[in-house]
Design a protein around this motif. Structure first.
Motif, PDB file in Angstrom:
ATOM      1  N   ALA A 142     -21.635  -2.412   7.760  1.00 47.32           N
ATOM      2  CA  ALA A 142     -22.815  -1.818   8.401  1.00 47.32           C
ATOM      3  C   ALA A 142     -23.438  -2.790   9.397  1.00 47.32           C
ATOM      4  O   ALA A 142     -23.843  -2.397  10.496  1.00 47.32           O
ATOM      5  CB  ALA A 142     -23.831  -1.420   7.341  1.00 47.32           C
ATOM      6  N   LEU A 143     -23.511  -4.058   9.015  1.00 49.48           N
ATOM      7  CA  LEU A 143     -24.051  -5.071   9.924  1.00 49.48           C
ATOM      8  C   LEU A 143     -23.178  -5.200  11.162  1.00 49.48           C
ATOM      9  O   LEU A 143     -23.680  -5.261  12.289  1.00 49.48           O
ATOM     10  CB  LEU A 143     -24.134  -6.424   9.204  1.00 49.48           C
ATOM     11  N   GLY A 144     -21.854  -5.227  10.959  1.00 52.51           N
ATOM     12  CA  GLY A 144     -20.942  -5.355  12.087  1.00 52.51           C
ATOM     13  C   GLY A 144     -21.047  -4.195  13.056  1.00 52.51           C
ATOM     14  O   GLY A 144     -21.012  -4.373  14.274  1.00 52.51           O
ATOM     15  N   VAL A 145     -21.213  -2.992  12.526  1.00 51.91           N
ATOM     16  CA  VAL A 145     -21.278  -1.798  13.377  1.00 51.91           C
ATOM     17  C   VAL A 145     -22.651  -1.632  14.024  1.00 51.91           C
ATOM     18  O   VAL A 145     -22.774  -1.409  15.235  1.00 51.91           O
ATOM     19  CB  VAL A 145     -20.917  -0.543  12.559  1.00 51.91           C
TER      20      VAL A 145
ATOM     21  N   LYS B 201     -22.272  -4.315  17.016  1.00 45.14           N
ATOM     22  CA  LYS B 201     -21.609  -3.304  17.846  1.00 45.14           C
ATOM     23  C   LYS B 201     -20.083  -3.332  17.728  1.00 45.14           C
ATOM     24  O   LYS B 201     -19.371  -3.061  18.694  1.00 45.14           O
ATOM     25  CB  LYS B 201     -22.018  -3.466  19.322  1.00 45.14           C
ATOM     26  N   GLU B 202     -19.577  -3.657  16.543  1.00 42.50           N
ATOM     27  CA  GLU B 202     -18.143  -3.607  16.317  1.00 42.50           C
ATOM     28  C   GLU B 202     -17.729  -2.152  16.048  1.00 42.50           C
ATOM     29  O   GLU B 202     -18.515  -1.352  15.542  1.00 42.50           O
ATOM     30  CB  GLU B 202     -17.756  -4.502  15.139  1.00 42.50           C
ATOM     31  N   ARG B 203     -16.479  -1.827  16.373  1.00 41.67           N
ATOM     32  CA  ARG B 203     -15.975  -0.468  16.179  1.00 41.67           C
ATOM     33  C   ARG B 203     -15.005  -0.428  15.021  1.00 41.67           C
ATOM     34  O   ARG B 203     -14.183  -1.325  14.840  1.00 41.67           O
ATOM     35  CB  ARG B 203     -15.286   0.023  17.461  1.00 41.67           C
ATOM     36  N   LEU B 204     -15.099   0.636  14.226  1.00 43.27           N
ATOM     37  CA  LEU B 204     -14.229   0.792  13.071  1.00 43.27           C
ATOM     38  C   LEU B 204     -12.990   1.590  13.436  1.00 43.27           C
ATOM     39  O   LEU B 204     -13.044   2.554  14.206  1.00 43.27           O
ATOM     40  CB  LEU B 204     -14.962   1.504  11.939  1.00 43.27           C
ATOM     41  N   SER B 205     -11.857   1.203  12.851  1.00 41.21           N
ATOM     42  CA  SER B 205     -10.640   1.982  12.985  1.00 41.21           C
ATOM     43  C   SER B 205     -10.708   3.178  12.041  1.00 41.21           C
ATOM     44  O   SER B 205     -11.615   3.277  11.201  1.00 41.21           O
ATOM     45  CB  SER B 205      -9.425   1.116  12.656  1.00 41.21           C
TER      46      SER B 205
END
Length: 292
Positions: free
Chosen positions: A114-117, A121-125
């Motif tokens: 959740a923090l990364g996204v 602003k990281e994107r999940l595969s």
């Protein structure tokens, strides 16, 4: 790409070592968590300096480190965040609640992803999204049946995630960061232990030499995985680290069942099963991408 692969390896090693920690703390039943923390901090300072010297080949420049005010402040914050997470973790391990510790680190990847996204602003595969959905379902199922929030587990997860975020913002080298996290907290730990000793309320002071050695040895048990984690968190996407963290609670889960014989009912079986099902999708995606 190679840096990320190396970071993934470092993260895997760190979480494996953390997963095996219940075996160490099994020898410290009902230990005073506050004193364990203080002794660990005090013991970690010289140990971190020696590890830094061995790996980097040079002694730290303390004057320069202290002059980096922003990095020093972030290191202090990181040390405090880790202390809260570590206390919750160790309390669970020393009070026959290894399953709670395992749940805490099953939750932690959710907060880390959740923090990364949301923040980084990281994107999940697609595989990461499926793994996250099943992990949320597993946690929700457990909360619904037990009717209460797992406070220890949530505390571990939340503060460990914030610790990882703070670590990414620190511009020290990984070894310098580890030294400063403990060095800045050492005066507080020293004063605390002195007060406990003067009041004759110190479990550490009243223990035999073997128990005292285990208290002091907790510094090495904590620093070894932190060395690998400190390197990994700088070069590996937050979402990758979050999902790889499932290594740790999986090991702890197996130890809780097969080594410490903690109770395991259908609710826990369903919760963990949903989480592992999500992981299966993630592992399949990883395998498929490597074959391409």
């Amino acid at each position: 790409m190679k840096a990320i692969q190396n970071g993934n390896t470092m993260a895997a090693i760190s979480f494996t070592l953390w997963g095996l920690l219940p075996l160490y703390y099994h020898f410290l039943p009902n230990a005073a968590t506050d004193e364990l923390l203080a002794v660990r901090i005090l013991s970690s300072v010289p140990l971190a300096i020696v590890i830094s010297r061995i790996i980097t080949g040079r002694w730290p420049d303390f004057r320069w480190l202290i002059q980096q005010k922003r990095n020093a402040l972030l290191s202090l914050i990181a040390g405090l965040l880790m202390s809260v997470s570590w206390c919750a973790f160790v309390w669970a391990l020393t009070n026959e609640r290894v399953m709670d510790a395992s749940l805490g680190f099953f939750i932690s990847p959710l907060t880390m992803i959740a923090l990364g996204v949301l923040i980084l602003k990281e994107r999940l595969s697609q595989g990461q999204k499926i793994a996250l959905i099943f992990a949320v379902l597993g946690l929700a199922y457990s909360i619904f049946h037990f009717g209460e929030l797992p406070i220890i587990a949530i505390s571990m997860a939340l503060f460990f995630t914030l610790y990882g975020w703070a670590k990414r913002e620190i511009r020290y080298e990984w070894s310098q960061g580890l030294i400063m996290e403990n060095l800045l907290l050492a005066p507080i730990a020293l004063i605390y232990m002195l007060v406990k000793s003067i009041d004759h309320s110190s479990q550490f002071s009243d223990s035999d030499y073997a128990t005292q050695a285990l208290f002091i040895g907790s510094a090495l048990a904590t620093l070894l995985p932190l060395v690998f984690y400190s390197v990994a968190i700088r070069v590996t996407p937050m979402s990758n680290v979050g999902l790889m963290q499932y290594i740790e609670p999986s090991i702890q889960f197996l130890l809780a069942i097969f080594v410490f014989a903690e109770p395991f009912n259908h609710v826990k079986a369903t919760s963990f099963g949903l989480i592992w099902l999500g992981l299966a999708f993630l592992l399949y995606e990883s395998y498929r991408l490597r074959k391409c």
